[in-house]
Design a protein around this motif. Sequence first.
Motif, PDB file in Angstrom:
ATOM      1  N   TYR A  48       0.828  -1.287  -0.024  1.00 45.20           N
ATOM      2  CA  TYR A  48       0.014  -0.032  -0.139  1.00 45.20           C
ATOM      3  C   TYR A  48       0.856   1.399  -0.133  1.00 45.20           C
ATOM      4  O   TYR A  48       0.390   2.295  -0.735  1.00 45.20           O
ATOM      5  N   SER A  49       2.217   1.250   0.632  1.00 45.70           N
ATOM      6  CA  SER A  49       3.020   2.547   0.830  1.00 45.70           C
ATOM      7  C   SER A  49       3.389   2.780  -0.464  1.00 45.70           C
ATOM      8  O   SER A  49       3.694   4.084  -0.767  1.00 45.70           O
ATOM      9  N   ARG A  50       3.326   2.273  -1.550  1.00 48.95           N
ATOM     10  CA  ARG A  50       3.929   2.474  -2.794  1.00 48.95           C
ATOM     11  C   ARG A  50       2.715   3.017  -3.759  1.00 48.95           C
ATOM     12  O   ARG A  50       3.228   3.286  -4.934  1.00 48.95           O
ATOM     13  N   ARG A  51       1.756   2.924  -3.544  1.00 44.67           N
ATOM     14  CA  ARG A  51       0.471   3.338  -4.376  1.00 44.67           C
ATOM     15  C   ARG A  51       0.381   4.759  -4.253  1.00 44.67           C
ATOM     16  O   ARG A  51       0.299   5.615  -3.087  1.00 44.67           O
ATOM     17  N   PRO A  52       0.191   5.356  -5.353  1.00 42.52           N
ATOM     18  CA  PRO A  52       0.004   6.932  -5.450  1.00 42.52           C
ATOM     19  C   PRO A  52      -1.280   7.358  -4.431  1.00 42.52           C
ATOM     20  O   PRO A  52      -0.917   8.492  -4.039  1.00 42.52           O
ATOM     21  N   ASP A  53      -2.447   6.742  -4.364  1.00 42.00           N
ATOM     22  CA  ASP A  53      -3.481   7.122  -3.577  1.00 42.00           C
ATOM     23  C   ASP A  53      -3.020   6.977  -2.254  1.00 42.00           C
ATOM     24  O   ASP A  53      -3.482   7.967  -1.222  1.00 42.00           O
ATOM     25  N   SER A  54      -2.409   6.029  -1.985  1.00 43.66           N
ATOM     26  CA  SER A  54      -1.973   5.796  -0.254  1.00 43.66           C
ATOM     27  C   SER A  54      -0.892   7.211  -0.030  1.00 43.66           C
ATOM     28  O   SER A  54      -0.860   7.475   1.105  1.00 43.66           O
ATOM     29  N   GLN A  55      -0.168   7.447  -0.841  1.00 44.62           N
ATOM     30  CA  GLN A  55       0.691   8.329  -0.704  1.00 44.62           C
ATOM     31  C   GLN A  55      -0.018   9.751  -0.398  1.00 44.62           C
ATOM     32  O   GLN A  55       0.485  10.769   0.416  1.00 44.62           O
ATOM     33  N   GLY A  56      -1.025  10.004  -1.122  1.00 44.08           N
ATOM     34  CA  GLY A  56      -1.915  11.083  -0.985  1.00 44.08           C
ATOM     35  C   GLY A  56      -2.451  11.240   0.490  1.00 44.08           C
ATOM     36  O   GLY A  56      -2.577  12.090   1.137  1.00 44.08           O
ATOM     37  N   ILE A  57      -3.115   9.895   0.901  1.00 43.26           N
ATOM     38  CA  ILE A  57      -3.621  10.083   2.087  1.00 43.26           C
ATOM     39  C   ILE A  57      -2.671  10.163   3.192  1.00 43.26           C
ATOM     40  O   ILE A  57      -2.820  10.996   4.100  1.00 43.26           O
ATOM     41  N   ARG A  58      -1.449   9.512   2.938  1.00 46.50           N
ATOM     42  CA  ARG A  58      -0.353   9.668   4.041  1.00 46.50           C
ATOM     43  C   ARG A  58       0.078  11.394   4.110  1.00 46.50           C
ATOM     44  O   ARG A  58       0.343  11.836   5.096  1.00 46.50           O
ATOM     45  N   SER A  59       0.034  12.046   2.939  1.00 48.65           N
ATOM     46  CA  SER A  59       0.349  13.247   3.210  1.00 48.65           C
ATOM     47  C   SER A  59      -0.609  14.250   3.803  1.00 48.65           C
ATOM     48  O   SER A  59      -0.229  15.139   4.412  1.00 48.65           O
ATOM     49  N   ILE A  60      -1.773  13.875   3.724  1.00 45.63           N
ATOM     50  CA  ILE A  60      -2.746  14.728   4.461  1.00 45.63           C
ATOM     51  C   ILE A  60      -2.680  14.255   6.047  1.00 45.63           C
ATOM     52  O   ILE A  60      -2.637  15.390   6.809  1.00 45.63           O
ATOM     53  N   VAL A  61      -2.412  13.221   6.283  1.00 44.25           N
ATOM     54  CA  VAL A  61      -2.275  12.834   7.817  1.00 44.25           C
ATOM     55  C   VAL A  61      -0.980  13.644   8.331  1.00 44.25           C
ATOM     56  O   VAL A  61      -1.057  13.608   9.650  1.00 44.25           O
ATOM     57  N   TYR A  62       0.080  13.884   7.641  1.00 47.77           N
ATOM     58  CA  TYR A  62       1.306  14.622   7.998  1.00 47.77           C
ATOM     59  C   TYR A  62       0.921  16.170   7.628  1.00 47.77           C
ATOM     60  O   TYR A  62       2.122  16.887   7.875  1.00 47.77           O
ATOM     61  N   LEU A  63      -0.058  16.561   7.421  1.00 44.98           N
ATOM     62  CA  LEU A  63      -0.286  18.205   6.966  1.00 44.98           C
ATOM     63  C   LEU A  63      -0.740  18.765   8.154  1.00 44.98           C
ATOM     64  O   LEU A  63      -2.046  18.407   8.756  1.00 44.98           O
TER      65      LEU A  63
END
Length: 677
Positions: A393-408
């Motif tokens: 999951y960590s390598r998928r583009p949509d997952s990276q988008g979710i992770r960026s929100i979590v660290y925003l």
Amino acid sequence: MVRGRDACWEHCVLVDATRQKVRCNYCQREFSGGVYRMKFHLAQIKNKDIVPCTEVPISVRDMIHSMLSTPKKQKLQKKKKIDRAVNGPENSSSASGGFQPNPGSSGQHGSTCPSLLLPQPSRSAHQVLDDAQKQKLDEADRKLALFFFHNSIPLSASKSIYYQEMVDAVAECGMGYKAPSYGKLRTSLLEKTKVDITDNFKKFRDDWREKGCTVMLDSWSDGRARFLVVFSVASVKGTVFLKSVDVSTHVDDAYYLSELLESVVLEVGVENIVQIITDSAPSYVRAGMRIMDKYPSLFLSPCASYCIDKMLEDIGRQEWVSNVMEEARLITHYIYSHPWLLNMMRKFTGGRELIRPKITRFVTNFLSLRSLVIQEDNLKHMFSHSDWLSSMYSRRPDSQGIRSIVYLERFWKSAREAVSISEPLVKVLRMVDGDMPAMGYIYEGIEKAKMTIKVYYKGCEEKCMPILEIIDRRMNIHFPSPLHAAAAFLNPSIFYHPNFKVDYKMRNDFQVVMKKMVTGDKDMIELTKEHPAYVNAQGALGSEFAVLGRTFNNPADWWAAYGYEVPKLQRYAIRILSQPCSSHWCKWNWNTLDYLHSKKRNKMEQEKFNDLVFVHCNLRLQAVSHNRDAQCKPIVFDEIDVSSEWPTESESSSPLLDDSWLDNLPFEGGDSPSGYE
């Protein structure tokens, strides 16, 4: 406590050996003092501070009770007899005072086999009985489970208050009991249950006369052409279902709706009704106004839950709130769409969920956002953990988008702000979300919510005014009734509070309400004389007990206990403060009600299905009243926990009622089944 020797250990577990604390297997209650005290619990014998178990099976209760009632010497003698009967005299330790060598072993050189010198394990009578009893219980469980599985009965039906009552009643009958037949269920038993419920209404009517009641009108539409309304009556004793009506052809006809509403008002009794809570649609409001014009003592009130839900909806439409809600929705939707990630999230949150799907959409949005804020650190930890980083999951583009929100950080700052301004309103909604009498708290609750928002923004009008204007606008639209302010005036916990300031609207609305409710000049004169005694806390209203009771008793109970020196004011105060503020808490089985009115049936079939719906709805309402606290507690705004389970969450959804049993009904009294309604 020697665990192996006492049959009671089959029904409890040792929790703490040092403190001799044990836990009941049935109700999970824990006791110190060992298995002996647990026996009194299981036998349902009150002994000092031991609370009898309410979940223990009857067979277990009786067995433990017999153990306690059998004298110790008699138990020992009985054990000896059973040992000899089960193991034979040669294996009984009590037969010759010890264990004898095995006659088949050679004792010449003292080389007897060591294993044969050990005592042979013997099963005690209690163990034999326990095993047999356990087999019977397991078989009974299996039979009940088969009935559920074979008939596609929702497993949530096992939570019904009638489930254990049914099993207990069958057990009381003993062997040979024959369950009621299909024919008996659909005829005489259905009729008897309807009669029992109707007879129970008499108890409700006594309560209505004393404490007043609220007539509630709820509406539903299938989104096309069908419109249904449900009439029910709420009081301190509980809520009763009266009837449902298909108003599809008259949904905009205020005159027809007022005639329909008036028929219910007359059935309940004008003298018993304090208020009518209706749907907010214009035709229903106009119908309610017609009733108020005809019966001036009645009040027309909105559904408080609906009003506050609309406030949250309007706040959610603010651009910055809408943006943060959408980002929160992306996070929760992504996590709950992937089982592996969902399980991982639950590990990091300690099993706590992020969404609350059974509440209204806007409340669910704010509570989900609140859960995200609470779990901020855990979510950040999860998305930086090695398990996540090494997953696909960590390598998928949509997952990276979710992770960026979590660290925003901007997201979390806005999320905390949205939660801070919405939670005070969610608290008020949690307070009125039920049939409990919250009338004395809603007015003050809204004022406290507004004050909390002002404090959060430190009085900055530029930030707080848009939110406060939303609240005031909705209050003006939905709360024109003076009843809520008058109830706050009569609530001693509010009126006598040291920080209470003179609220002219509250006092003026109190006078308006009294003028509507008091019918005779004599009563008005008495009320005018009694009024200063309440304002100045004179006599019994100012006694030491009354002062303590202002916060420890709910308002209606306080008036009942200390208002005896002002009987006229006492009567009206109790009637006002005993009313609910909301009707949306009641989850009607709209699919079944739609089915009731949409399918063509002959007259007898329609009457029978009406009876089943009537019984079904009222039994569900009885279960709601049974599950809530027997005594209405006072409400403390600051102690309201919005994260706790809401009434609408605890109720299981109702399945569509089956009508196949209507086929080939026996004729009754010669009525012809021809003709349709």
